[in-house]
Design a protein around this motif. Structure first.
Motif, mmCIF file in Angstrom:
data_model
loop_
_atom_site.group_PDB
_atom_site.id
_atom_site.type_symbol
_atom_site.label_atom_id
_atom_site.label_comp_id
_atom_site.label_asym_id
_atom_site.label_seq_id
_atom_site.Cartn_x
_atom_site.Cartn_y
_atom_site.Cartn_z
ATOM 1 N N ARG A 94 0.828 -1.220 0.000
ATOM 2 C CA ARG A 94 0.000 0.000 0.000
ATOM 3 C C ARG A 94 0.859 1.266 0.000
ATOM 4 N N ASN A 95 2.040 1.193 0.657
ATOM 5 C CA ASN A 95 2.923 2.370 0.688
ATOM 6 C C ASN A 95 3.699 2.549 -0.616
ATOM 7 N N GLY A 96 3.492 1.690 -1.588
ATOM 8 C CA GLY A 96 4.135 1.866 -2.891
ATOM 9 C C GLY A 96 5.424 1.096 -3.058
ATOM 10 N N SER A 97 5.933 0.445 -1.989
ATOM 11 C CA SER A 97 7.175 -0.336 -2.112
ATOM 12 C C SER A 97 6.898 -1.695 -2.766
ATOM 13 N N PHE A 98 7.948 -2.217 -3.424
ATOM 14 C CA PHE A 98 7.844 -3.505 -4.119
ATOM 15 C C PHE A 98 8.728 -4.556 -3.467
ATOM 16 N N PRO A 269 -2.738 -6.736 -5.437
ATOM 17 C CA PRO A 269 -1.471 -6.012 -5.330
ATOM 18 C C PRO A 269 -0.303 -6.546 -6.158
ATOM 19 N N PHE A 270 -0.514 -7.577 -6.986
ATOM 20 C CA PHE A 270 0.644 -8.191 -7.653
ATOM 21 C C PHE A 270 0.870 -7.595 -9.041
ATOM 22 N N VAL A 271 2.126 -7.503 -9.417
ATOM 23 C CA VAL A 271 2.498 -7.000 -10.744
ATOM 24 C C VAL A 271 3.579 -7.923 -11.318
ATOM 25 N N LEU A 272 3.625 -8.020 -12.627
ATOM 26 C CA LEU A 272 4.734 -8.727 -13.266
ATOM 27 C C LEU A 272 5.951 -7.810 -13.341
ATOM 28 N N SER A 273 7.127 -8.398 -13.476
ATOM 29 C CA SER A 273 8.367 -7.606 -13.537
ATOM 30 C C SER A 273 8.396 -6.684 -14.747
ATOM 31 N N THR A 274 7.469 -6.872 -15.690
ATOM 32 C CA THR A 274 7.338 -5.993 -16.855
ATOM 33 C C THR A 274 6.567 -4.717 -16.533
ATOM 34 N N GLY A 275 5.992 -4.633 -15.320
ATOM 35 C CA GLY A 275 5.153 -3.491 -14.948
ATOM 36 C C GLY A 275 3.670 -3.768 -15.139
ATOM 37 N N ASP A 276 3.330 -4.986 -15.554
ATOM 38 C CA ASP A 276 1.937 -5.350 -15.838
ATOM 39 C C ASP A 276 1.172 -5.607 -14.536
ATOM 40 N N PRO A 277 0.174 -4.766 -14.204
ATOM 41 C CA PRO A 277 -0.600 -4.986 -12.980
ATOM 42 C C PRO A 277 -1.799 -5.906 -13.200
ATOM 43 N N THR A 278 -2.006 -6.374 -14.425
ATOM 44 C CA THR A 278 -3.170 -7.225 -14.711
ATOM 45 C C THR A 278 -2.811 -8.704 -14.712
ATOM 46 N N GLY A 334 15.308 -7.313 -1.536
ATOM 47 C CA GLY A 334 14.835 -6.303 -0.585
ATOM 48 C C GLY A 334 13.503 -5.687 -0.980
ATOM 49 N N TRP A 335 13.159 -4.586 -0.268
ATOM 50 C CA TRP A 335 12.025 -3.765 -0.668
ATOM 51 C C TRP A 335 12.563 -2.660 -1.578
ATOM 52 N N PHE A 336 11.852 -2.394 -2.661
ATOM 53 C CA PHE A 336 12.330 -1.433 -3.663
ATOM 54 C C PHE A 336 11.323 -0.306 -3.844
ATOM 55 N N ASP A 337 11.838 0.864 -4.178
ATOM 56 C CA ASP A 337 10.953 1.998 -4.473
ATOM 57 C C ASP A 337 10.308 1.856 -5.841
ATOM 58 N N GLU A 338 10.979 1.117 -6.719
ATOM 59 C CA GLU A 338 10.428 0.899 -8.060
ATOM 60 C C GLU A 338 10.841 -0.497 -8.520
ATOM 61 N N LEU A 339 10.204 -0.979 -9.578
ATOM 62 C CA LEU A 339 10.594 -2.269 -10.124
ATOM 63 C C LEU A 339 11.993 -2.168 -10.736
ATOM 64 N N PRO A 340 12.789 -3.256 -10.695
ATOM 65 C CA PRO A 340 14.087 -3.232 -11.376
ATOM 66 C C PRO A 340 13.896 -2.826 -12.842
ATOM 67 N N GLY A 341 14.724 -1.906 -13.304
ATOM 68 C CA GLY A 341 14.556 -1.382 -14.659
ATOM 69 C C GLY A 341 13.644 -0.172 -14.691
ATOM 70 N N GLY A 342 13.063 0.184 -13.526
ATOM 71 C CA GLY A 342 12.266 1.407 -13.432
ATOM 72 C C GLY A 342 10.934 1.351 -14.161
ATOM 73 N N HIS A 343 10.388 0.131 -14.376
ATOM 74 C CA HIS A 343 9.110 0.035 -15.100
ATOM 75 C C HIS A 343 8.001 0.772 -14.388
ATOM 76 N N GLN A 344 7.262 1.562 -15.131
ATOM 77 C CA GLN A 344 6.028 2.131 -14.614
ATOM 78 C C GLN A 344 4.984 1.021 -14.575
ATOM 79 N N ILE A 345 4.032 1.160 -13.659
ATOM 80 C CA ILE A 345 2.978 0.153 -13.558
ATOM 81 C C ILE A 345 1.884 0.573 -14.538
ATOM 82 N N MET A 346 1.777 -0.169 -15.619
ATOM 83 C CA MET A 346 0.778 0.175 -16.640
ATOM 84 C C MET A 346 0.549 -1.004 -17.580
#
Ligand SMILES: *[C@@H]1O[C@H](CO)[C@@H](O)[C@H](O)[C@H]1NC(C)=O
Ligand SMILES: *[C@@H]1O[C@H](CO)[C@@H](O)[C@H](O)[C@H]1NC(C)=O
Length: 346
Positions: A94-98, A269-278, A334-346
């Motif tokens: 919920r806090n945005g960490s991955f 709450p799950f996303v693929l490493s590609t940034g896919d939230p679906t 660890g916990w990350f601020d963004e996905l490796p590679g900086g993928h936006q969630i979309m």
């Protein structure tokens, strides 16, 4: 519906049905941000993968007979130096960490370390042509964010496990309308979430690969074949029937089932490493690497499960020692601020 019993009683099923079905575990070889199929040579590649199989795997592995380059494998059969890989799953708190979701293995597979359960199926003896050295293929569509509308012929799905170790639910993947979805399950899954990725069963008979890694293979004319169904007429352009390759990956989401950490709107709450939230964009990559005619032998001799007369197997204590060092030096735990590679969630 033979699959209702095949996990619990493979021997009985083998006696009753002529289906050829190799089904075996492959432990994790590495988790790394490289992709020799889609982005050869790129270090890092776009997104993180989990990879199993032979230790010839690297960012620029050649399209030759990799069974001659590898010296060990994380898979059950000594003769299988292939590589199999998928995107990883991350939890977005919920806090945005991955955090990367670890994997687990169904009890029936034994002491494999995470990784993938791999299937090769054929309708019976002498019905399929095994892949040739240098063969590679891809299944899925990274950009997909919508259902395919294929119903039970869908080639990629998730199962929400009611309880640990598949909760006793042994229906074939993508066939259980209560628990199987093309997108990520929308509720917490007490036993984890299983990914299934099924590959096409028709080949053009000529090309070991194609620019998009898909066009040299095809589905039957009446649509993609469900798991373990390797019949259907192949199109004239792709007349050669090949084994049906199928991956199962079990994501251990049990540490992430607290709804208080899920998005406030109640979405999953799950996303693929590609940034896919679906989850619709899950995919699998395959690089053939069986020695000699070992796979053809298994298909022609009606082998079933994790053993086959004429092939040899190793225990997981040995398989688990086969690894390759990561090409990309980055933390995967660890916990990350963004996905490796900086993928936006979309
Ligand atoms: C990958 O492996 C091949 C042979 O197995 C080797 O020739 C090549 O140098 C390796 N590439 C990298 C980036 O390690
Ligand atoms: C976000 O939440 C998770 C789960 O509660 C926690 O472990 C993590 O440390 C938090 N991250 C930050 C930056 O606060």
């Amino acid at each position: 519906m033979f699959w209702l019993g095949f996990l619990a009683a493979p021997v009985a099923v083998q006696a009753q049905f002529s289906t050829t079905m190799l089904r075996f575990g492959c432990s994790q070889l590495t988790v790394d941000r490289i992709d020799p199929l889609i982005e050869p040579g790129n270090v890092p590649s776009a997104h993180v993968h989990q990879i199993v199989g032979g230790n010839a795997f690297n960012a620029s592995m050649p399209s030759t007979d990799i069974s001659e380059l590898a010296s060990c494998t994380t898979c059950t059969f000594d003769q299988d130096l292939s590589n199999y890989w998928t995107a990883n799953v991350y939890f977005r708190a919920r806090n945005g960490s991955f955090k990367r979701v670890p994997q687990m293995v169904n009890d029936v597979i034994g002491d494999a370390n995470a990784g993938i359960t791999v299937y090769y199926t054929a309708p019976g003896r002498n019905t399929v042509t095994a892949f040739k050295p240098g063969f590679r293929m891809f299944s899925g569509d990274v950009a997909r964010r919508e259902p395919t509308g294929l119903g039970q012929r869908v080639q990629s799905c998730y199962r929400c496990y009611d309880a640990p170790n598949f909760g006793g639910n042994i229906m074939a993947p993508c066939m259980d309308p209560q628990r199987d979805t093309e997108s990520f399950p929308t509720k917490p899954c007490p036993g984890g979430i299983r990914s299934s990725v099924i590959f096409p069963i028709c080949w053009d008979g000529q090309n070991l690969d194609s620019p998009n890694h898909i066009d040299h293979v095809a589905h039957p004319v009446n649509g993609p074949a469900p798991f373990a169904v390797v019949d259907g007429k192949c199109p004239d352009s792709h007349p050669v029937k090949i084994p049906q390759v199928h991956y199962e990956v079990v994501w251990d989401t049990t540490a992430f089932n607290n709804r208080d950490e899920w998005p406030e709107d109640g979405s999953q709450p799950f996303v693929l490493s590609t940034g896919d939230p679906t989850g619709y964009g899950q995919h699998g990559d395959y690089v053939f690497g069986w020695q000699g005619d070992a796979l053809q032998h298994a298909m022609d001799n009606n082998c079933f499960g994790p053993t086959c007369n004429g092939l040899t197997t190793q225990g997981f204590s040995k398989a688990n020692q086969c690894t390759v060092p990561p090409a990309v030096a980055e933390d995967n735990e660890g916990w990350f601020d963004e996905l490796p590679g900086g993928h936006q969630i979309m």
